[in-house]
Scaffold this motif. Sequence first.
Motif, short mmCIF file in Angstrom:
data_model
loop_
_atom_site.label_atom_id
_atom_site.label_comp_id
_atom_site.label_asym_id
_atom_site.label_seq_id
_atom_site.Cartn_x
_atom_site.Cartn_y
_atom_site.Cartn_z
N ILE A 8 0.86 -1.18 0.00
CA ILE A 8 0.00 0.00 0.00
C ILE A 8 0.89 1.23 0.00
CG2 ILE A 8 -1.81 1.26 1.24
CD1 ILE A 8 -2.65 -1.45 2.44
N GLY A 9 1.17 1.74 -1.19
CA GLY A 9 2.06 2.88 -1.34
C GLY A 9 1.32 4.19 -1.46
N SER A 10 2.08 5.26 -1.56
CA SER A 10 1.48 6.59 -1.68
C SER A 10 0.80 6.79 -3.02
CB SER A 10 2.56 7.66 -1.48
OG SER A 10 3.11 7.58 -0.19
N ASN A 11 1.34 6.16 -4.07
CA ASN A 11 0.75 6.26 -5.40
C ASN A 11 -0.12 5.06 -5.73
OD1 ASN A 11 1.81 8.75 -6.44
ND2 ASN A 11 3.79 7.76 -6.67
N THR A 12 0.46 3.87 -5.56
CA THR A 12 -0.15 2.65 -6.05
C THR A 12 -0.36 1.63 -4.94
OG1 THR A 12 1.01 3.00 -8.16
CG2 THR A 12 0.11 0.81 -7.77
N VAL A 13 -1.45 0.88 -5.03
CA VAL A 13 -1.62 -0.29 -4.18
C VAL A 13 -1.47 -1.50 -5.11
CG1 VAL A 13 -2.98 0.71 -2.34
CG2 VAL A 13 -4.12 -0.03 -4.41
N GLU A 35 -3.76 2.60 -9.23
CA GLU A 35 -3.22 3.87 -8.75
C GLU A 35 -4.29 4.58 -7.93
OE1 GLU A 35 -1.56 6.22 -11.88
OE2 GLU A 35 0.24 5.00 -12.02
N LEU A 36 -4.24 4.40 -6.62
CA LEU A 36 -5.21 5.06 -5.73
C LEU A 36 -4.76 6.46 -5.33
CD1 LEU A 36 -6.48 2.34 -3.22
CD2 LEU A 36 -7.49 3.12 -5.35
N ARG A 37 -3.45 6.71 -5.37
CA ARG A 37 -2.89 8.01 -4.98
C ARG A 37 -3.40 8.43 -3.60
NH1 ARG A 37 -0.02 9.79 -8.94
NH2 ARG A 37 -0.46 9.21 -11.10
N LEU A 38 -3.11 7.60 -2.61
CA LEU A 38 -3.59 7.88 -1.26
C LEU A 38 -3.10 9.21 -0.73
CD1 LEU A 38 -3.27 4.41 0.50
CD2 LEU A 38 -5.35 5.57 -0.24
N SER A 39 -1.89 9.61 -1.12
CA SER A 39 -1.35 10.87 -0.62
C SER A 39 -2.22 12.06 -1.01
CB SER A 39 0.08 11.08 -1.14
OG SER A 39 0.10 11.10 -2.55
N GLU A 40 -2.95 11.94 -2.13
CA GLU A 40 -3.83 13.02 -2.56
C GLU A 40 -5.14 13.05 -1.77
OE1 GLU A 40 -4.39 12.80 -6.75
OE2 GLU A 40 -2.24 12.94 -7.21
N HIS A 41 -5.38 12.00 -0.97
CA HIS A 41 -6.59 11.94 -0.16
C HIS A 41 -6.32 12.40 1.28
CE1 HIS A 41 -9.18 9.97 -3.11
NE2 HIS A 41 -8.12 9.26 -3.47
N GLY A 43 -6.21 15.23 3.85
CA GLY A 43 -6.77 16.57 3.99
C GLY A 43 -5.84 17.51 4.73
N ASP A 44 -6.30 18.73 4.95
CA ASP A 44 -5.50 19.73 5.67
C ASP A 44 -5.17 19.28 7.09
OD1 ASP A 44 -5.59 21.34 3.44
OD2 ASP A 44 -7.33 22.48 4.13
N ASP A 45 -6.04 18.43 7.66
CA ASP A 45 -5.80 17.92 9.01
C ASP A 45 -4.95 16.65 8.99
OD1 ASP A 45 -7.64 16.31 7.82
OD2 ASP A 45 -9.11 16.39 9.45
N ASN A 46 -4.43 16.32 7.80
CA ASN A 46 -3.57 15.14 7.60
C ASN A 46 -4.30 13.83 7.84
OD1 ASN A 46 -0.95 14.93 6.55
ND2 ASN A 46 -0.21 14.03 8.44
N ARG A 47 -5.60 13.84 7.67
CA ARG A 47 -6.39 12.62 7.80
C ARG A 47 -6.70 12.06 6.41
NH1 ARG A 47 -9.20 11.48 12.42
NH2 ARG A 47 -10.93 10.60 11.21
N LEU A 48 -6.68 10.75 6.29
CA LEU A 48 -7.12 10.13 5.06
C LEU A 48 -8.62 10.32 4.93
CD1 LEU A 48 -5.10 6.78 4.89
CD2 LEU A 48 -5.11 8.60 3.17
N ALA A 49 -9.05 10.89 3.82
CA ALA A 49 -10.46 11.21 3.62
C ALA A 49 -11.28 9.96 3.34
CB ALA A 49 -10.61 12.21 2.49
N GLY A 50 -12.58 10.09 3.53
CA GLY A 50 -13.48 8.96 3.41
C GLY A 50 -13.42 8.24 2.08
N LYS A 51 -13.34 8.98 0.97
CA LYS A 51 -13.31 8.34 -0.35
C LYS A 51 -12.07 7.49 -0.51
CE LYS A 51 -13.55 9.39 -5.30
NZ LYS A 51 -13.64 10.47 -6.33
N GLY A 52 -10.91 8.03 -0.08
CA GLY A 52 -9.67 7.27 -0.18
C GLY A 52 -9.71 6.03 0.68
N VAL A 53 -10.27 6.14 1.89
CA VAL A 53 -10.36 5.01 2.79
C VAL A 53 -11.26 3.92 2.20
CG1 VAL A 53 -11.17 4.24 5.06
CG2 VAL A 53 -9.93 6.40 4.84
N GLU A 54 -12.38 4.33 1.62
CA GLU A 54 -13.31 3.37 1.03
C GLU A 54 -12.67 2.65 -0.15
OE1 GLU A 54 -16.20 0.88 0.10
OE2 GLU A 54 -16.08 2.06 1.95
N ARG A 55 -11.97 3.39 -1.00
CA ARG A 55 -11.32 2.77 -2.15
C ARG A 55 -10.21 1.82 -1.72
NH1 ARG A 55 -9.31 6.85 -6.49
NH2 ARG A 55 -9.05 4.89 -7.61
N LEU A 56 -9.50 2.20 -0.67
CA LEU A 56 -8.44 1.33 -0.16
C LEU A 56 -9.04 0.04 0.40
CD1 LEU A 56 -5.54 0.66 0.61
CD2 LEU A 56 -5.84 2.04 2.68
#
Length: 319
Positions: A8-13, A35-41, A43-56
């Motif tokens: 599970i990388g920053s760009n690709t899983v 390519e999920l690009r988790l780093s782009e998910h 937020g400003d609070d450094n939390r993984l956003a819901g869409k990124g979490v669901e896709r992961l």
Amino acid sequence: MRLGVLDIGSNTVHLLVVDAHRGARPMPAYSHKVELRLSEHLGDDNRLAGKGVERLGAFVEEAVALAEDKGVEDLVAFATSAVREASNGEQVLAEIDQRCGVDITVLSGRDEARLTFLAVRRWFGWSSGRLLAFDIGGGSLEIAAGVDEEPDVAVSLPLGAGRLTRDWFTGDPPSADEVRKLRKHVRAEIARTVGDIVRYGGADRAVATSKTFKQLARIAGAAPSSEGPYVARSLSREDMADWAAKLTTMEAAERAQLSGVSEGRAAQLAAGALVADAAMDLFEVERLDVCPWALREGVILRRLDLLPGRLDQANGVAE
């Protein structure tokens, strides 16, 4: 045995299935990546956003099913910088474990560098002497050096190609001022590590791994991936300097037209080139040999090393 590795990388899983046993090279049997690009998910609070979490979560669930279909006996799962740095990273992985039954290990930056170095050492062998290895990921740059399988020094810097593109560039292509500021930042960060690494001695061989370096080598004239992993590939300091200057003036769509550059990685290749150029310059590396093995293979090799030996009843020796 058939071993599965979920990266599970920053760009690709990426799910990689290999046939392997201790003492043998892992033979790829199946590969599935997105390519999920988790780093782009983040937020400003450094939390993984819901869409990124669901896709992961959906990908991990799919990967577990695929691993079972492919006859995987042992599945090793790990996450790198995007999850490591997310303020809710542990919570996300706990939810995925509950949903999919997968225990995902979060690797430290130093462990990323150490395991990548192990893969490089096994690929090039002892005859390479002291190795200096670089790996540019989506979130971080790993550097390691040493004469053994365990490096003398291993460091991780927040200089991943995706991270820098997101944090420093606003235009496509970036403005000359943005490029200059990022170049200065990258070189200052890498320069802080040079003394700690070179004090152990000069490298007999300098090596690069990761998709970023592979693409940079390809556009500089290295053989395409279709020719197989055993073809020697390298990247010269002169070519790297030339391409670092060119790539920062090109739009992402133009970069995507270059040989070996994927559309998904084109946007972050300019920042990656600035990191590669700085690393080669500051460490005075004239040529980097490109290694087809990297972190995933390092994880596989370490897992195989830890397997208990089996007694060969035919000849009475431990396998």
